[in-house]
Write an enzyme that holds these catalytic residues in place. Structure first.
Site, PDB file in Angstrom:
ATOM      1  N   TYR A 170       2.666  -2.795 -13.701  1.00 28.15           N
ATOM      2  CA  TYR A 170       2.291  -4.138 -13.272  1.00 28.15           C
ATOM      3  C   TYR A 170       2.562  -5.063 -14.469  1.00 28.15           C
ATOM      4  O   TYR A 170       3.078  -4.632 -15.489  1.00 28.15           O
ATOM      5  CB  TYR A 170       0.829  -4.169 -12.842  1.00 28.15           C
ATOM      6  CG  TYR A 170       0.567  -3.619 -11.450  1.00 28.15           C
ATOM      7  CD1 TYR A 170       1.174  -2.437 -11.003  1.00 28.15           C
ATOM      8  CD2 TYR A 170      -0.285  -4.265 -10.579  1.00 28.15           C
ATOM      9  CE1 TYR A 170       0.945  -1.938  -9.730  1.00 28.15           C
ATOM     10  CE2 TYR A 170      -0.536  -3.767  -9.297  1.00 28.15           C
ATOM     11  CZ  TYR A 170       0.086  -2.603  -8.881  1.00 28.15           C
ATOM     12  OH  TYR A 170      -0.148  -2.114  -7.625  1.00 28.15           O
ATOM     13  N   ALA A 345     -10.241   9.730  -6.620  1.00 23.94           N
ATOM     14  CA  ALA A 345      -9.578   8.929  -5.595  1.00 23.94           C
ATOM     15  C   ALA A 345      -9.294   9.753  -4.358  1.00 23.94           C
ATOM     16  O   ALA A 345      -9.999   9.679  -3.364  1.00 23.94           O
ATOM     17  CB  ALA A 345      -8.304   8.302  -6.160  1.00 23.94           C
TER      18      ALA A 345
END
Length: 393
Positions: A170, A345
């Site tokens: 990112y 997760a």
């Protein structure tokens, strides 16, 4: 000194969590209008009810062009009522709520956002099928302030913590990467220059919210691509971030959403499932060439710990261990190695109430088989297909 009990209460900055297990940020695909929905709240309510200490809302962009696509939440006044409903629901289940904030940079889809994607230096983006734009110093000043504003919005909305996204190539991660950052100004070249944006953002977020909420960051240990950000540089950046005093903890990650996404996840590479999630001709392209992009890496428990323990040796800052935490044994290993928290997760996507089962039976193992078929579902509502196949959605 004995290792802490992962299921006992623990402090993260100013926040007391009921245990040391964090639901990691994984994009939910449940915000069609870039705002909180009941479905999004329920997605996070399940692991909160299932016993996690904190759940992390992903992904909250700091500006419109910072979204990976136009359906993602971006932090603005119109989002506050929904975000407040979100935090109220999580708190009602006894868990804390964290908002992951960041700017997608070159991972943004410019075609979807109808805004140029930004990367340190101009490059062609396969996501938007157009060139990215290199931000000016004025653009970067705006983005730093946008992170501060997003943190203030999170505070106003009742969040207990924010996680700043410094990973996966990112925008900030792309600036850290020598492969992606070829700038010749104060934001390129030396590691100190490439780390300038990350440090400015962490300081600005701290100045914006003080010690009223916890501040963590997700930092790449390495990008998993030749010429990318690597451990030696990442440890130095982590030491600078620690010295700057902007963070209460650091979550260690790896891989590039842009160049090598499977490097983080390990396990099977679901090429056919990814292809099925796209229209033609992208579907055919993925079927034929997906193996060149979606590499397979063998899965093992706590697969990031070997790299992460090098950070543990170099830092006093609390660290969050991510990657292959699916058993009590892996959690206890993390505690014994000196990590303050663990993040889960896929295991919680498969079984949101897994922690209750682990508390009752220390030998319990997650039902997750690391097939990674959950990954392509981000385009239609992230879910474990093994848990939902044959059931109405």
């Amino acid at each position: 000194m004995s290792a802490p009990d992962v299921f006992a209460p623990a402090r993260l900055g100013p926040v007391e969590l009921r245990n040391r297990v964090i639901k990691a940020a994984t994009f939910e695909g449940r915000t069609p209008d870039a705002l909180v929905t009941d479905e999004l709240i329920e997605y996070h309510r399940r692991p909160a009810r299932g016993g996690v200490g904190m759940t992390t809302l992903a992904y909250c962009a700091v500006s419109p062009e910072g979204r990976t696509d136009r359906h993602q939440i971006w932090m603005r006044p119109e989002a506050v009522p929904g975000l407040r409903r979100f935090t109220d629901a999580i708190h009602a289940e006894g868990a804390a709520a964290c908002a992951q904030i960041g700017h997608a940079g070159p991972v943004a889809n410019a075609a979807s956002n109808r805004l140029p994607a930004l990367s340190p230096t101009r490059r062609f983006s396969p996501l938007g099928l157009r060139p990215t734009r290199a931000p000016t110093p004025a653009d970067l000043d705006r983005i730093v302030e946008a992170h501060a504003s997003a943190a203030r919005t999170a505070l106003e909305s009742g969040f207990d913590a924010v996680e700043i996204h410094f990973g996966h190539n990112y925008l900030v991660s792309a600036f850290l990467s020598p492969r992606l950052n070829h700038r010749t100004d104060a934001y390129g070249g030396s590691l100190a220059n490439r780390a300038r944006l990350a440090r400015a953002i962490a300081r600005a977020v701290r100045e914006a919210v003080g010690d009223r909420i916890a501040i963590t960051a997700k930092l790449n240990m390495d990008d998993g691509v030749p010429g990318g950000f690597w451990l030696d540089e990442s440890i130095q950046v982590a030491q600078w971030l620690e010295a700057d005093g902007g963070l209460d903890a650091l979550e260690l990650t790896a891989g590039s959403s842009l160049l090598n996404p499977m490097y983080l996840f390990t396990g099977d590479a679901p090429v056919r499932d990814f292809a099925a999630a796209f229209p033609q001709p992208a579907r055919l392209g993925l079927r034929l060439g997906g193996r060149f992009f979606l590499h397979e890496y063998p899965y093992r428990e706590a697969y990031l710990v070997d790299r992460a323990r090098q950070f543990r040796a170099a830092l006093d800052l609390p660290l969050i261990l991510l990657g292959g935490i699916t058993t009590v044994e892996a959690m206890n290993l993390a505690m014994a190695e000196g990590f303050a928290f663990v993040a889960m997760a896929r295991a919680l996507l498969r079984e949101p109430d897994l922690l209750h089962r682990m508390r009752a039976d220390a030998d319990a193992r997650s039902l997750c088989i690391h097939c990674n078929r959950c990954m392509p579902t981000i385009y239609s509502g992230t879910r474990c297909v093994l848990a939902t196949e044959g059931k109405p959605r």
